[in-house]
Design a protein around this motif. Structure first.
Motif, PDB file in Angstrom:
ATOM      1  N   ASN A   1       1.530 -76.164  79.150  1.00  0.00           N
ATOM      2  CA  ASN A   1       0.775 -75.567  80.237  1.00  0.00           C
ATOM      3  C   ASN A   1       0.073 -76.693  80.992  1.00  0.00           C
ATOM      4  OD1 ASN A   1      -0.701 -73.596  81.820  1.00  0.00           O
ATOM      5  ND2 ASN A   1      -0.496 -72.175  80.098  1.00  0.00           N
ATOM      6  N   GLY A   2      -0.860 -76.340  81.865  1.00  0.00           N
ATOM      7  CA  GLY A   2      -1.581 -77.357  82.626  1.00  0.00           C
ATOM      8  C   GLY A   2      -2.567 -76.705  83.568  1.00  0.00           C
ATOM      9  N   VAL A   3      -3.313 -77.544  84.269  1.00  0.00           N
ATOM     10  CA  VAL A   3      -4.346 -77.023  85.174  1.00  0.00           C
ATOM     11  C   VAL A   3      -3.913 -77.029  86.634  1.00  0.00           C
ATOM     12  CG1 VAL A   3      -6.228 -77.645  83.609  1.00  0.00           C
ATOM     13  CG2 VAL A   3      -5.481 -79.297  85.329  1.00  0.00           C
ATOM     14  N   SER A   4      -2.687 -77.466  86.901  1.00  0.00           N
ATOM     15  CA  SER A   4      -2.260 -77.683  88.286  1.00  0.00           C
ATOM     16  C   SER A   4      -2.289 -76.430  89.148  1.00  0.00           C
ATOM     17  CB  SER A   4      -0.839 -78.260  88.318  1.00  0.00           C
ATOM     18  OG  SER A   4      -0.815 -79.549  87.772  1.00  0.00           O
ATOM     19  N   LYS A   5      -1.719 -75.349  88.663  1.00  0.00           N
ATOM     20  CA  LYS A   5      -1.480 -74.188  89.526  1.00  0.00           C
ATOM     21  C   LYS A   5      -2.675 -73.226  89.545  1.00  0.00           C
ATOM     22  CE  LYS A   5       2.686 -75.952  89.795  1.00  0.00           C
ATOM     23  NZ  LYS A   5       3.196 -76.676  90.949  1.00  0.00           N
TER      24      LYS A   5
END
Length: 400
Positions: free
Chosen positions: A235-239
């Motif tokens: 996952n990630g914080v980008s979107k």
């Protein structure tokens, strides 16, 4: 050039980045261009997250961190996995990468031997197969037609698995289609995977929080705990947090795999920026109130774009469950002639002629492995989307 490594001959530049750059070049030359190629929210990073980054700088958090990421961030990620996904990952089971792409790159580099197969449902995000190819992997594409909602079926997954299969890549909600797997659909896939203990699962959950119409997100290790020890949950914080440029992706998985990923990172980029990591801690631990509000805006844009595209002669557009993309079919315009006199023989021709005639930049379905379609990102203003769809409609009406 003889000094360029042979492995580069197997890959190509990212088509989505290429479209965005082309649109920027045309704008710079004075053309009126609406770019719908980039998968990037138009919202600004929330103020509390920016404030956390500033505070980190003022506190001197500008030094090297551990390759795995700061303990504080890995604890925040562990808490997120437990809170939102019901998954227990300790901080030593977490890796922080330079964006989600960095995590995927490191994971494939750590695990793929020449000839290992990576099952990639198509349409797919453009980087999955190229990263696999870079390390000698063999992408095995499984067509997921519109009739199945652009989703992999259990029967097709079973057929694709061989003794050489190393990974299955699952992306839900999907880039480029916005398709998302319900719990029942995911369980059907995990039931197949349980029977094949040599197959690892890479779950790309980057668009987790961007789902609509009451859809409930789920991830493979959550649906089938028996897969926990061979799943990399990424996952990630980008979107969701509008932090594309901060470059923070992360994943949870078995300790041995995470150690291997971190060893690679220690010999490459070392770690993602310390200040970005501090910002990500606040993103995950701080208020989440803006996420559903942003998702409502995206849903309204989705409904607008789907409605307008379905009024275009020769186009049809399915309503996706999540993300911020639509994947309309342009099958109805194949064989027609554009105003330039060129016959549209493919979706690549369609997007090229659309850009030339109307200044709308979208990405051809060929880039994602399923034709004849094209991808529109609706992560831009309602005004720009309305204007772009009007131009697309005008272009379709001008085809002979």
């Amino acid at each position: 050039m003889p000094f360029i490594a042979d492995r580069l001959s197997a890959i190509k530049p990212s088509p989505t980045i290429a479209v965005t750059q082309k649109a920027a070049e045309l704008k710079a030359s004075g053309r009126d261009v609406i770019g719908l190629g980039a998968g990037e929210p138009d919202f600004d990073t929330p103020d509390n997250i920016k404030a956390a980054a500033k505070a980190a700088m003022d506190a001197g958090q500008t030094k090297y961190t551990a390759p795995a990421g700061t303990v504080e961030l890995r604890k925040a990620i562990s808490a997120k996995f437990k809170r939102e996904n019901g998954l227990d990952y300790t901080p030593d089971q977490i890796t922080v990468g330079v964006g989600g792409k960095g995590v995927i790159f490191n994971a494939f580099m750590a695990t793929i031997n020449p000839g290992d197969e990576v099952i990639v449902p198509a349409p797919y995000w453009v980087s999955y197969p190229d990263i696999a190819l870079m390390f000698g992997g063999v992408p095995v594409f499984v067509a997921c037609p519109e009739e199945t909602g652009f989703k992999l079926t259990a029967a097709d997954l079973e057929k694709a698995i061989t003794p050489r299969t190393k990974w299955l890549v699952l992306n839900s909600p999907s880039n480029p289609t916005g398709a998302a797997y319900s719990r029942a659909e995911m369980k059907a896939l995990t039931d197949v995977l349980v029977k094949h203990p040599h197959v690892w699962v890479m779950s790309d959950d980057m668009y987790e929080h961007l789902v609509y119409d009451g859809f409930e997100f789920c991830t493979p290790a959550q649906v089938e705990p028996a897969l926990y020890d061979r799943t990399l949950t990424m996952n990630g914080v980008s979107k969701a947090y509008a932090m594309t440029g901060w470059r923070v992706g992360y994943a949870g998985g078995p300790v041995a795999l995470i150690k291997a990923i971190n060893m690679i990172q220690s010999q490459s980029v070392t770690h993602t920026a310390s200040v970005s990591q501090a910002a990500a801690v606040e993103a995950l631990n701080g208020t989440q109130d803006f996420i559903p509000k942003n998702a409502e805006v995206f849903k309204a844009r989705r409904d607008l774009v789907v409605g307008l595209l379905n009024q275009c002669k020769g186009l049809t557009c399915k309503t996706p469950e999540g993300a911020f993309y639509v994947y309309p079919s342009c099958a109805g315009v194949i064989g027609k002639t554009a105003p330039s006199g060129k016959v549209i023989a493919s979706d690549t021709d369609f997007v090229s002629e659309l850009l030339e005639a109307e200044g709308v930049a979208v990405v051809q379905g060929a880039a994602f492995g399923l034709e004849p379609y094209f991808r529109i990102s609706y992560a831009t203003s309602t005004e720009a989307l309305t204007k772009a769809c009007e131009r697309i409609k005008r272009f379709c009406e001008a085809l002979k």
